[in-house]
Design a protein around this motif. Sequence first.
Motif, PDB file in Angstrom:
ATOM      1  N   SER A  29     -51.116 -98.482  11.849  1.00 38.20           N
ATOM      2  CA  SER A  29     -52.647 -98.695  12.811  1.00 38.20           C
ATOM      3  C   SER A  29     -52.261 -97.272  13.790  1.00 38.20           C
ATOM      4  O   SER A  29     -50.847 -97.556  14.206  1.00 38.20           O
ATOM      5  CB  SER A  29     -52.944 -99.717  13.366  1.00 38.20           C
ATOM      6  N   CYS A  30     -53.169 -97.023  14.349  1.00 42.68           N
ATOM      7  CA  CYS A  30     -52.938 -96.256  15.860  1.00 42.68           C
ATOM      8  C   CYS A  30     -54.005 -96.579  16.227  1.00 42.68           C
ATOM      9  O   CYS A  30     -55.565 -96.016  16.322  1.00 42.68           O
ATOM     10  CB  CYS A  30     -52.781 -94.700  15.269  1.00 42.68           C
ATOM     11  N   GLN A  31     -53.835 -97.297  17.715  1.00 44.35           N
ATOM     12  CA  GLN A  31     -54.997 -97.396  18.530  1.00 44.35           C
ATOM     13  C   GLN A  31     -54.381 -96.469  19.456  1.00 44.35           C
ATOM     14  O   GLN A  31     -54.081 -95.583  20.509  1.00 44.35           O
ATOM     15  CB  GLN A  31     -54.564 -98.482  18.995  1.00 44.35           C
ATOM     16  N   ALA A  32     -56.313 -95.519  19.890  1.00 45.25           N
ATOM     17  CA  ALA A  32     -55.997 -94.075  20.314  1.00 45.25           C
ATOM     18  C   ALA A  32     -57.283 -94.588  21.870  1.00 45.25           C
ATOM     19  O   ALA A  32     -57.961 -96.021  21.873  1.00 45.25           O
ATOM     20  CB  ALA A  32     -57.201 -93.781  20.215  1.00 45.25           C
ATOM     21  N   SER A  33     -57.243 -94.421  23.175  1.00 40.22           N
ATOM     22  CA  SER A  33     -58.103 -94.612  23.866  1.00 40.22           C
ATOM     23  C   SER A  33     -57.859 -93.622  25.138  1.00 40.22           C
ATOM     24  O   SER A  33     -56.915 -92.668  24.789  1.00 40.22           O
ATOM     25  CB  SER A  33     -56.999 -95.700  25.036  1.00 40.22           C
ATOM     26  N   GLY A  34     -58.673 -93.148  25.910  1.00 39.03           N
ATOM     27  CA  GLY A  34     -58.883 -92.355  26.210  1.00 39.03           C
ATOM     28  C   GLY A  34     -59.769 -91.342  25.766  1.00 39.03           C
ATOM     29  O   GLY A  34     -59.379 -89.790  26.097  1.00 39.03           O
ATOM     30  N   LEU A  35     -59.575 -91.020  24.753  1.00 36.87           N
ATOM     31  CA  LEU A  35     -60.512 -89.855  24.214  1.00 36.87           C
ATOM     32  C   LEU A  35     -61.678 -90.501  23.346  1.00 36.87           C
ATOM     33  O   LEU A  35     -62.281 -91.312  22.809  1.00 36.87           O
ATOM     34  CB  LEU A  35     -59.599 -89.125  23.525  1.00 36.87           C
ATOM     35  N   THR A  36     -62.903 -88.909  23.215  1.00 30.79           N
ATOM     36  CA  THR A  36     -63.801 -89.424  22.371  1.00 30.79           C
ATOM     37  C   THR A  36     -63.371 -89.393  21.035  1.00 30.79           C
ATOM     38  O   THR A  36     -63.366 -88.552  20.295  1.00 30.79           O
ATOM     39  CB  THR A  36     -64.634 -88.275  22.802  1.00 30.79           C
TER      40      THR A  36
END
Length: 124
Positions: free
Chosen positions: A21-28
């Motif tokens: 899994s890869c959780q993204a934050s700070g981007l659309t």
Amino acid sequence: QVQLVESGGGLAQAGGSLTLSCQASGLTFSTYAMGWFRQAPGKEREFVEASAPITWSGKITYYADSVKGRFTISKDSAKKTVYLQMNSLKPEDTAVYYCAAGRIPGPRNDYDFWGRGTQVTVSS
């Protein structure tokens, strides 16, 4: 600040499965292509699989021949998370796996953001 945080790595036996899994934050999230890369000891980083942005009009999924039919990338936009389902694992899949976000999908090196990686070890 953009962050990509991988999880789900570990030890698996040949023929087994793991899901990264890869959780993204700070981007659309919906406007970025999401990719998975890997780097084995003593080798260069290599492309594994990528998924185009939701608004992309071209090819949606890209994958390396070495993982064709075994690995599957998927995304959950609501969770801003990209997954890599890995089946029929082989010892040669052993590597550090990295998540990346960029504007253009595919086997490219110009992704804008990278995670720190998660170790996958496949025993024979």
